[in-house]
Design a protein around this motif. Structure first.
Motif, PDB file in Angstrom:
ATOM      1  N   VAL A 292      29.280 133.523 -24.578  1.00  0.00           N
ATOM      2  CA  VAL A 292      30.413 134.227 -25.164  1.00  0.00           C
ATOM      3  C   VAL A 292      30.786 133.521 -26.462  1.00  0.00           C
ATOM      4  O   VAL A 292      30.995 132.305 -26.472  1.00  0.00           O
ATOM      5  N   VAL A 293      30.846 134.278 -27.548  1.00  0.00           N
ATOM      6  CA  VAL A 293      31.253 133.743 -28.847  1.00  0.00           C
ATOM      7  C   VAL A 293      32.614 134.323 -29.185  1.00  0.00           C
ATOM      8  O   VAL A 293      32.813 135.544 -29.104  1.00  0.00           O
ATOM      9  N   ILE A 294      33.545 133.472 -29.555  1.00  0.00           N
ATOM     10  CA  ILE A 294      34.908 133.903 -29.879  1.00  0.00           C
ATOM     11  C   ILE A 294      35.082 133.862 -31.391  1.00  0.00           C
ATOM     12  O   ILE A 294      34.962 132.809 -32.009  1.00  0.00           O
ATOM     13  N   GLY A 295      35.362 135.014 -31.992  1.00  0.00           N
ATOM     14  CA  GLY A 295      35.552 135.084 -33.432  1.00  0.00           C
ATOM     15  C   GLY A 295      34.889 136.311 -34.020  1.00  0.00           C
ATOM     16  O   GLY A 295      34.068 136.962 -33.366  1.00  0.00           O
ATOM     17  N   GLY A 296      35.244 136.615 -35.278  1.00  0.00           N
ATOM     18  CA  GLY A 296      34.714 137.827 -35.893  1.00  0.00           C
ATOM     19  C   GLY A 296      34.230 137.654 -37.309  1.00  0.00           C
ATOM     20  O   GLY A 296      33.996 138.644 -38.010  1.00  0.00           O
ATOM     21  N   GLY A 297      34.051 136.413 -37.751  1.00  0.00           N
ATOM     22  CA  GLY A 297      33.583 136.183 -39.112  1.00  0.00           C
ATOM     23  C   GLY A 297      32.075 135.994 -39.174  1.00  0.00           C
ATOM     24  O   GLY A 297      31.356 136.172 -38.185  1.00  0.00           O
ATOM     25  N   ASP A 298      31.593 135.604 -40.352  1.00  0.00           N
ATOM     26  CA  ASP A 298      30.159 135.415 -40.533  1.00  0.00           C
ATOM     27  C   ASP A 298      29.625 134.272 -39.671  1.00  0.00           C
ATOM     28  O   ASP A 298      28.480 134.327 -39.212  1.00  0.00           O
ATOM     29  N   THR A 299      30.446 133.241 -39.435  1.00  0.00           N
ATOM     30  CA  THR A 299      29.997 132.143 -38.572  1.00  0.00           C
ATOM     31  C   THR A 299      29.781 132.637 -37.149  1.00  0.00           C
ATOM     32  O   THR A 299      28.817 132.240 -36.480  1.00  0.00           O
ATOM     33  N   ALA A 300      30.662 133.509 -36.667  1.00  0.00           N
ATOM     34  CA  ALA A 300      30.484 134.089 -35.334  1.00  0.00           C
ATOM     35  C   ALA A 300      29.188 134.882 -35.261  1.00  0.00           C
ATOM     36  O   ALA A 300      28.453 134.819 -34.266  1.00  0.00           O
ATOM     37  N   MET A 301      28.887 135.624 -36.343  1.00  0.00           N
ATOM     38  CA  MET A 301      27.640 136.396 -36.361  1.00  0.00           C
ATOM     39  C   MET A 301      26.429 135.468 -36.360  1.00  0.00           C
ATOM     40  O   MET A 301      25.409 135.754 -35.719  1.00  0.00           O
ATOM     41  N   ASP A 302      26.531 134.353 -37.059  1.00  0.00           N
ATOM     42  CA  ASP A 302      25.443 133.373 -37.041  1.00  0.00           C
ATOM     43  C   ASP A 302      25.223 132.838 -35.628  1.00  0.00           C
ATOM     44  O   ASP A 302      24.085 132.639 -35.191  1.00  0.00           O
ATOM     45  N   CYS A 303      26.328 132.613 -34.914  1.00  0.00           N
ATOM     46  CA  CYS A 303      26.232 132.063 -33.556  1.00  0.00           C
ATOM     47  C   CYS A 303      25.622 133.062 -32.577  1.00  0.00           C
ATOM     48  O   CYS A 303      24.735 132.705 -31.784  1.00  0.00           O
ATOM     49  N   VAL A 304      26.096 134.299 -32.607  1.00  0.00           N
ATOM     50  CA  VAL A 304      25.572 135.274 -31.632  1.00  0.00           C
ATOM     51  C   VAL A 304      24.088 135.535 -31.873  1.00  0.00           C
ATOM     52  O   VAL A 304      23.296 135.661 -30.923  1.00  0.00           O
ATOM     53  N   ARG A 305      23.690 135.578 -33.129  1.00  0.00           N
ATOM     54  CA  ARG A 305      22.289 135.873 -33.440  1.00  0.00           C
ATOM     55  C   ARG A 305      21.391 134.666 -33.166  1.00  0.00           C
ATOM     56  O   ARG A 305      20.226 134.821 -32.814  1.00  0.00           O
ATOM     57  N   THR A 306      21.945 133.455 -33.295  1.00  0.00           N
ATOM     58  CA  THR A 306      21.195 132.259 -32.922  1.00  0.00           C
ATOM     59  C   THR A 306      20.983 132.220 -31.411  1.00  0.00           C
ATOM     60  O   THR A 306      19.886 131.904 -30.923  1.00  0.00           O
ATOM     61  N   ALA A 307      22.030 132.535 -30.654  1.00  0.00           N
ATOM     62  CA  ALA A 307      21.931 132.524 -29.191  1.00  0.00           C
ATOM     63  C   ALA A 307      20.882 133.503 -28.694  1.00  0.00           C
ATOM     64  O   ALA A 307      20.123 133.213 -27.758  1.00  0.00           O
ATOM     65  N   ASP A 350      42.345 134.379 -23.247  1.00  0.00           N
ATOM     66  CA  ASP A 350      43.654 133.910 -22.756  1.00  0.00           C
ATOM     67  C   ASP A 350      43.519 132.620 -21.954  1.00  0.00           C
ATOM     68  O   ASP A 350      44.410 131.772 -21.980  1.00  0.00           O
ATOM     69  N   ALA A 351      42.408 132.473 -21.253  1.00  0.00           N
ATOM     70  CA  ALA A 351      42.183 131.272 -20.437  1.00  0.00           C
ATOM     71  C   ALA A 351      40.691 131.171 -20.134  1.00  0.00           C
ATOM     72  O   ALA A 351      39.923 132.119 -20.340  1.00  0.00           O
ATOM     73  N   PHE A 352      40.298 129.985 -19.627  1.00  0.00           N
ATOM     74  CA  PHE A 352      38.892 129.749 -19.302  1.00  0.00           C
ATOM     75  C   PHE A 352      38.796 129.347 -17.835  1.00  0.00           C
ATOM     76  O   PHE A 352      39.584 128.535 -17.349  1.00  0.00           O
ATOM     77  N   GLU A 353      37.830 129.907 -17.146  1.00  0.00           N
ATOM     78  CA  GLU A 353      37.663 129.637 -15.719  1.00  0.00           C
ATOM     79  C   GLU A 353      36.531 128.648 -15.490  1.00  0.00           C
ATOM     80  O   GLU A 353      35.612 128.535 -16.313  1.00  0.00           O
ATOM     81  N   GLY A 354      36.615 127.954 -14.363  1.00  0.00           N
ATOM     82  CA  GLY A 354      35.555 127.025 -14.000  1.00  0.00           C
ATOM     83  C   GLY A 354      36.114 125.728 -13.462  1.00  0.00           C
ATOM     84  O   GLY A 354      37.303 125.428 -13.610  1.00  0.00           O
ATOM     85  N   GLU A 355      35.246 124.958 -12.837  1.00  0.00           N
ATOM     86  CA  GLU A 355      35.620 123.638 -12.326  1.00  0.00           C
ATOM     87  C   GLU A 355      34.694 122.606 -12.966  1.00  0.00           C
ATOM     88  O   GLU A 355      33.554 122.456 -12.564  1.00  0.00           O
ATOM     89  N   GLY A 356      35.192 121.935 -13.967  1.00  0.00           N
ATOM     90  CA  GLY A 356      34.376 120.981 -14.698  1.00  0.00           C
ATOM     91  C   GLY A 356      33.543 121.631 -15.782  1.00  0.00           C
ATOM     92  O   GLY A 356      33.460 121.145 -16.908  1.00  0.00           O
ATOM     93  N   GLN A 357      32.914 122.755 -15.441  1.00  0.00           N
ATOM     94  CA  GLN A 357      32.068 123.498 -16.372  1.00  0.00           C
ATOM     95  C   GLN A 357      32.572 124.932 -16.448  1.00  0.00           C
ATOM     96  O   GLN A 357      32.929 125.532 -15.436  1.00  0.00           O
ATOM     97  N   VAL A 358      32.627 125.495 -17.641  1.00  0.00           N
ATOM     98  CA  VAL A 358      33.119 126.860 -17.807  1.00  0.00           C
ATOM     99  C   VAL A 358      32.218 127.845 -17.067  1.00  0.00           C
ATOM    100  O   VAL A 358      30.993 127.720 -17.051  1.00  0.00           O
ATOM    101  N   SER A 359      32.853 128.825 -16.448  1.00  0.00           N
ATOM    102  CA  SER A 359      32.103 129.885 -15.753  1.00  0.00           C
ATOM    103  C   SER A 359      32.527 131.274 -16.207  1.00  0.00           C
ATOM    104  O   SER A 359      31.883 132.271 -15.877  1.00  0.00           O
ATOM    105  N   ALA A 363      40.191 137.353 -20.731  1.00  0.00           N
ATOM    106  CA  ALA A 363      40.631 137.912 -22.008  1.00  0.00           C
ATOM    107  C   ALA A 363      41.642 139.024 -21.792  1.00  0.00           C
ATOM    108  O   ALA A 363      41.732 139.608 -20.696  1.00  0.00           O
ATOM    109  N   LEU A 364      42.403 139.296 -22.825  1.00  0.00           N
ATOM    110  CA  LEU A 364      43.387 140.378 -22.804  1.00  0.00           C
ATOM    111  C   LEU A 364      42.989 141.458 -23.796  1.00  0.00           C
ATOM    112  O   LEU A 364      42.494 141.154 -24.891  1.00  0.00           O
ATOM    113  N   PHE A 387      40.956 140.845 -18.242  1.00  0.00           N
ATOM    114  CA  PHE A 387      39.632 141.032 -17.645  1.00  0.00           C
ATOM    115  C   PHE A 387      38.848 139.746 -17.861  1.00  0.00           C
ATOM    116  O   PHE A 387      39.201 138.912 -18.691  1.00  0.00           O
ATOM    117  N   THR A 388      37.770 139.576 -17.111  1.00  0.00           N
ATOM    118  CA  THR A 388      36.998 138.335 -17.175  1.00  0.00           C
ATOM    119  C   THR A 388      35.565 138.615 -17.599  1.00  0.00           C
ATOM    120  O   THR A 388      34.940 139.565 -17.120  1.00  0.00           O
TER     121      THR A 388
END
Length: 478
Positions: A292-307, A350-359, A363-364, A387-388
């Protein structure tokens, strides 16, 4: 070759061939193939040669675009390169990474009805051809002068200033804390937009032209700002902005939530052949992960396309506004969609779920409300809309802020704005410290490569005026 201009009434817009999305997902090669000589000439001939060239007006460098388009259409490529390089330090880079859809091409007068001239692709073709033909020369001055400048930062602004002053005979030394020249162009922008050899060859060219580079040098630790001021006639601060904006909320400190630049730098270093422990152990590698990438700029696009290219099982981009209000290039959004990225519009974490590691990311759903003071619609959460989204790796691409340069440089007298950017006299580009100038993102905030080039060139002019004015009385007295 085109016999005349204004061919937009006969020829349709044609961009360079784009590699198939399924093929390009598997590697980091640039996605656009290069124009053939004929296609470049034909597309350049579509220019209307209008009396008021809005493409030039909306280019931060005021490039003489209609002129080099006409020369390209006529097959006079060396002249086209000379005209292009006269106003732009890195036309081959701007042709690749500039958001032309928002700047020159977006303001082309034939855009409505006939589609714009493919300015960026022609610009890239001209300069790539110039490199192949040996027309791009190191910055060797006609005569040497005794003036010396120290430039902090080897990104677009610093390099643009370095080249401009070296061509005028100055002794130029560029200091950078990283081990390669280029700043975000080398470590922030992925290869599929800007192959690293395009940047590295500029480093080699500038070194050959007499520009000295002191790498792995942290100003404030390895050398002080005061020492630089004593060593050089003038100092230019062109560090860029690297401090990642953060996000709060429950679970924000869980493992697997990483800043965008850390993620992109690891990927680019790995592509350059470096050993990157955080990539090797998987923490900054998206392979097999739900991203999951959070953001809407060119850096976010670089991240999603790298992933996607690293083999993520799925990639979702959360952005709090809708597609029409994204700050990033629409061309990049389209490329990401083709490559399989899912966009969750009007969604804010809005928040992040997980125990030690994000799962997962809670979001709202958001609603676009009334415009704020800037004219942009405000975003408001919709009650009961949580929603999650599942996530093994969350990348925060929320933008960048300046680092605390007064503390970093050990120079408390260096004035900064309430946003942390370096304060300058907008006319002279000089800081509160005599002989210390600043340019690029460290002054204007996170911005485009092309604005960095513009600021660096302008700063070089102001530095020269300052030093000449300071030295002329002393020289006259002798």
């Amino acid at each position: 070759m085109a016999e005349r201009m204004l061919q937009f009434v006969r020829l349709s817009q044609q961009t360079p061939e784009k590699r198939d999305a399924q093929v390009r997902r598997s590697d980091f090669g640039e996605i656009y193939r290069r124009f053939s000589t004929q296609h470049a000439a034909d597309q350049a001939s579509r220019c209307s040669q209008c009396g008021v060239p809005f493409c030039s007006i909306h280019c931060p460098l005021n490039n003489n675009i209609p002129d080099w388009l006409k020369l390209t259409a006529e097959g006079r490529l060396e002249e086209a390169y000379e005209v292009s390089a006269a106003t732009n330090t890195f036309p081959e880079i701007c042709g690749r990474v500039c958001p032309q859809d928002r700047l020159c091409e977006g303001n082309c007068v034939i855009e409505k009805g006939f589609e714009s001239v493919t300015i960026g692709a022609v610009e890239k073709y001209i300069t790539d051809t110039a490199w192949e033909k040996g027309w791009v020369k190191p910055p060797r001055p006609v005569r040497e002068v005794e003036h010396s400048v120290g430039i902090i930062g080897a990104g677009p602004a610093g390099l643009a200033a370095a080249e401009r002053l070296r061509l005028r005979g100055w002794k130029v030394t560029v200091y950078d804390r990283y081990d390669r020249v280029g700043g975000l162009m080398i470590y922030g922008i992925p290869n599929f937009k800007l192959e690293k050899e395009v940047v590295l060859r500029r480093h080699a060219q500038y070194a050959e032209g007499g520009i000295e580079f002191v790498l792995n040098c942290q100003v404030g630790t390895d050398i002080t700002l005061e020492e630089l001021r004593r060593k050089h006639d003038a100092v230019l601060i062109a560090t860029g902005v690297y401090k990642a904006r953060d996000i709060g909320g429950a679970g924000a400190n869980l493992g697997g939530i990483v800043p965008a630049l850390d993620y992109l730098t690891a990927s680019n270093r790995q592509g350059l052949g470096d050993t990157v422990p955080a990539f090797e152990d998987g923490s900054l590698d998206a392979a097999g992960k739900t991203v999951v990438v959070i953001g809407g700029g060119d850096t976010a696009m670089d991240c999603v396309r790298t992933a996607i290219r690293q083999g993520a099982s799925s990639v979702t981009c959360l952005y709090r506004r809708d597609k029409a209000n994204m700050p990033g290039s629409m061309r990049e959004v389209s490329n990401a969609e083709e490559e399989g990225v899912t966009f969750a519009w009007l969604s804010a974490p809005d928040a992040f779920e997980g125990e030690g590691q994000v799962s997962g990311v809670t979001a709202l759903r958001m609603h676009l409300g009334l415009p704020d003071a800037t004219g942009r619609q405000q975003v408001e959460p919709i009650a009961g809309s949580a929603f999650t989204v599942k996530a093994d790796l969350v990348i925060k691409a929320l933008g960048f802020d300046p680092e605390d340069l007064p503390a970093l440089f050990g120079a408390s007298e260096l004035a900064v704005s309430r946003w942390g950017t370096v304060t300058i006299d907008r006319r002279t580009m000089m800081t509160k410290l005599p002989g210390v100038f600043a340019a690029g993102d460290i002054v204007r905030g996170a911005s485009l490569v092309v604005w960095g080039i513009r600021d660096g060139r302008d700063a070089a002019d102001q530095i020269e005026q300052y030093v000449l004015a300071k030295k002329t009385p002393a020289m006259a007295a002798e």
